[in-house]
Design a protein around this motif. Structure first.
Motif, PDB file in Angstrom:
ATOM      1  N   ASP A 286      19.067  81.187  22.555  1.00  0.00           N
ATOM      2  CA  ASP A 286      18.264  80.356  23.442  1.00  0.00           C
ATOM      3  C   ASP A 286      19.214  79.727  24.460  1.00  0.00           C
ATOM      4  O   ASP A 286      19.841  78.705  24.193  1.00  0.00           O
ATOM      5  CB  ASP A 286      17.534  79.285  22.615  1.00  0.00           C
ATOM      6  CG  ASP A 286      16.791  78.289  23.495  1.00  0.00           C
ATOM      7  OD1 ASP A 286      16.876  78.394  24.734  1.00  0.00           O
ATOM      8  OD2 ASP A 286      16.139  77.389  22.929  1.00  0.00           O
TER       9      ASP A 286
ATOM     10  N   GLY B  17      10.968  77.203  29.320  1.00  0.00           N
ATOM     11  CA  GLY B  17      11.868  77.479  28.197  1.00  0.00           C
ATOM     12  C   GLY B  17      11.138  77.639  26.872  1.00  0.00           C
ATOM     13  O   GLY B  17      11.452  78.529  26.077  1.00  0.00           O
ATOM     14  N   SER B  18      10.155  76.769  26.643  1.00  0.00           N
ATOM     15  CA  SER B  18       9.424  76.843  25.375  1.00  0.00           C
ATOM     16  C   SER B  18       8.738  78.197  25.232  1.00  0.00           C
ATOM     17  O   SER B  18       8.753  78.796  24.149  1.00  0.00           O
ATOM     18  CB  SER B  18       8.365  75.741  25.301  1.00  0.00           C
ATOM     19  OG  SER B  18       8.947  74.481  25.493  1.00  0.00           O
TER      20      SER B  18
HETATM   21  N1  PLP Z   1      15.372  75.569  24.691  1.00  0.00           N
HETATM   22  C1  PLP Z   1      16.354  74.711  24.975  1.00  0.00           C
HETATM   23  C2  PLP Z   1      17.733  74.977  24.433  1.00  0.00           C
HETATM   24  C3  PLP Z   1      16.117  73.570  25.737  1.00  0.00           C
HETATM   25  O1  PLP Z   1      17.099  72.712  25.976  1.00  0.00           O
HETATM   26  C4  PLP Z   1      14.812  73.376  26.224  1.00  0.00           C
HETATM   27  C5  PLP Z   1      14.496  72.170  27.031  1.00  0.00           C
HETATM   28  O2  PLP Z   1      15.257  71.263  27.162  1.00  0.00           O
HETATM   29  C6  PLP Z   1      13.809  74.292  25.914  1.00  0.00           C
HETATM   30  C7  PLP Z   1      14.130  75.391  25.154  1.00  0.00           C
HETATM   31  C8  PLP Z   1      12.406  74.091  26.402  1.00  0.00           C
HETATM   32  O3  PLP Z   1      12.341  74.331  27.763  1.00  0.00           O
HETATM   33  P1  PLP Z   1      11.082  73.812  28.611  1.00  0.00           P
HETATM   34  O4  PLP Z   1      11.198  72.324  28.643  1.00  0.00           O
HETATM   35  O5  PLP Z   1      11.284  74.438  29.962  1.00  0.00           O
HETATM   36  O6  PLP Z   1       9.860  74.283  27.931  1.00  0.00           O
END
Ligand code: PLP
Length: 429
Positions: free
Chosen positions: A239, A118-119
């Motif tokens: 997001d 996600g990041s």
């Molecule tokens: N964006 C949102 C809305 C999230 O809730 C998260 C993680 O909880 C992320 C991005 C980051 O995802 P990741 O932990 O897979 O890097």
């Protein structure tokens, strides 16, 4: 001590010597769950206990653990093509997954850029927008707008977009400035006007701010945001790393709100929660901002495992299950069941608010006298421990107890989750 508890204790002791866990205060949290297996909504521990995964293993496990269709797709793909670099090469699982994602996503999105989590999906979106402005001859557009309380991940760009509280204060000197507003149309309009031609774009978690404590806001804000971004000529980044794939009762929260973003970030449930894979979906005009005969105007971003074929195959199997099992409706039914059982607690003196959207149910507790409110609340660890004693894995966000179970969760399992949350509230005051 029987053999199983001994094995579990030995694993935890070895872990304590060599590992550093994410979002874990090792000075306080000394007993990671020794997990040896998982099936459906349940984790199996080395000491023989079973624990109900009521938070879908950090909101990722979509259908339940070990779904045979996804397991089979992973095995088959691993035999055919395990991995190949994705610069200058392509493969069927990546192409088909992109086609299917674009067919399901809100309109106007026409390109898929893969990454790992996600990041990085967020990082990619921010970088695409920044570079596109640069290449369009508006390099002064460097100011992103984000929401107060936002969480978008842990890499530097994602941290900058996120609220520095409660996690990222130490990194502030390294992060680019972001204008932060409440999810209110007037506040966003004012920010866009103040920034003028310095505005780069807006990033939001649509409808639910997950890490902030499952905070909900009205779909009207998203519709206003869409309109304001269009009027000011800046992209809207949605997001949906958490909200994607049915969590809010629609496949995507943007669809529930009736808006089409310019970029859409996906992760977590993309592979049904089995393998790391993320995607950033973008519009054709954005893609075209990078089209040129000069080579270095390309998008300089790519991870070693971009579009890993095994992960893409898992995602295709997960998408098929989403369609066949109508996962958004299932998750909404699960959320409604748990919320209905918790409804009488709305009047409880320890409860500040009961929140429910789709398959997400949250109970915000009132901090006790003299206790630090918010994420840092010492009670979170105690609540987690007490939930585990009842056979349920919860990971409260400070004073916010919540459940985000997988779509396979049965009526009886929902009742167990609700009973556990209710018992924790009773013991809170
Ligand atoms: N964006 C949102 C809305 C999230 O809730 C998260 C993680 O909880 C992320 C991005 C980051 O995802 P990741 O932990 O897979 O890097």
């Amino acid at each position: 001590m029987s053999a199983a508890p001994e094995r579990a204790a030995e694993l935890v002791a070895r872990d304590a010597r060599v590992l550093w866990h994410p979002y874990t205060q090792h000075g306080l949290e000394r007993d990671p769950l020794p997990v040896v297996g998982a099936a459906g909504a349940w984790l199996e521990l080395a000491d023989g206990r079973r624990v109900l995964d009521a938070i879908s293993s950090w909101w990722a496990c979509l259908h339940g653990h070990g779904h045979p269709r996804i397991v089979a797709a992973i095995a088959e793909q691993a035999r055919a093509l395990d991995h190949v670099l994705f610069a200058g090469a392509t493969h069927e699982p990546a192409v088909r997954l992109a086609e299917e994602l674009l067919a399901l996503a809100p309109p106007d999105l026409s390109r898929v850029f893969y990454s790992d989590d996600g990041s990085t999906a967020v990082e990619v979106a921010l970088k695409m927008v920044a570079q596109a402005w640069h290449q369009r001859g508006e390099p002064q557009r460097t100011a992103f707008i984000a929401l107060k309380g936002a969480y978008h991940g842990d890499t530097f760009g994602a941290m900058a977009a996120g609220d520095p509280e409660p996690f990222f204060r130490a990194f502030e000197p390294f992060l680019f400035a972001v204008l932060r507003v409440e999810p209110e149309a007037e506040a966003l309009q004012a920010a866009l006007e103040v920034l003028g031609t310095r505005a780069a774009g807006l990033i939001v978690e649509p409808l639910v701010q997950g890490a902030a404590g499952m905070r909900l806001y009205a779909p009207e804000f998203l519709r206003s945001a869409r309109e304001l971004c269009t009027r000011h000529g800046v992209p809207l980044i949605a997001d949906e790393v958490f909200t994607g794939f049915g969590r809010t009762g629609a496949l995507f929260a943007c669809q529930r709100a009736g808006i089409a973003p310019d970029l859409l970030c996906l992760g977590k449930g993309l592979t049904g929660g089995t393998l790391p894979l993320a995607a950033t979906l973008a519009t054709e005009p954005l893609f075209e901002a990078f089209l040129h005969t000069e080579r270095t105007r390309f998008f300089p971003h790519g991870h070693t495992f971009t579009a890993n074929p095994i992960a893409c195959a898992a995602a295709l199997a997960s998408l098929a299950l989403c369609r066949e099992d109508d996962v958004p409706t299932r998750l909404a039914r699960i959320g409604t069941r748990i919320a209905a059982e918790l409804a009488p607690l709305k009047e409880h003196p320890s409860v500040r608010e009961l929140r429910h959207l789709g398959g997400i149910v949250a109970l915000e507790l009132r901090p006790r006298a003299g206790e630090r409110p918010g994420y840092g609340s010492a009670r979170a660890l105690e609540l987690r421990r007490r939930a585990l004693e009842r056979g349920v894995l919860l990971r409260p966000l400070g004073d916010v107890l919540y459940a985000v179970p997988p779509a396979c969760t049965s009526a009886e399992e929902c009742a167990l989750v609700a009973r556990t949350m209710a018992a924790l509230v009773e013991g809170w005051g």
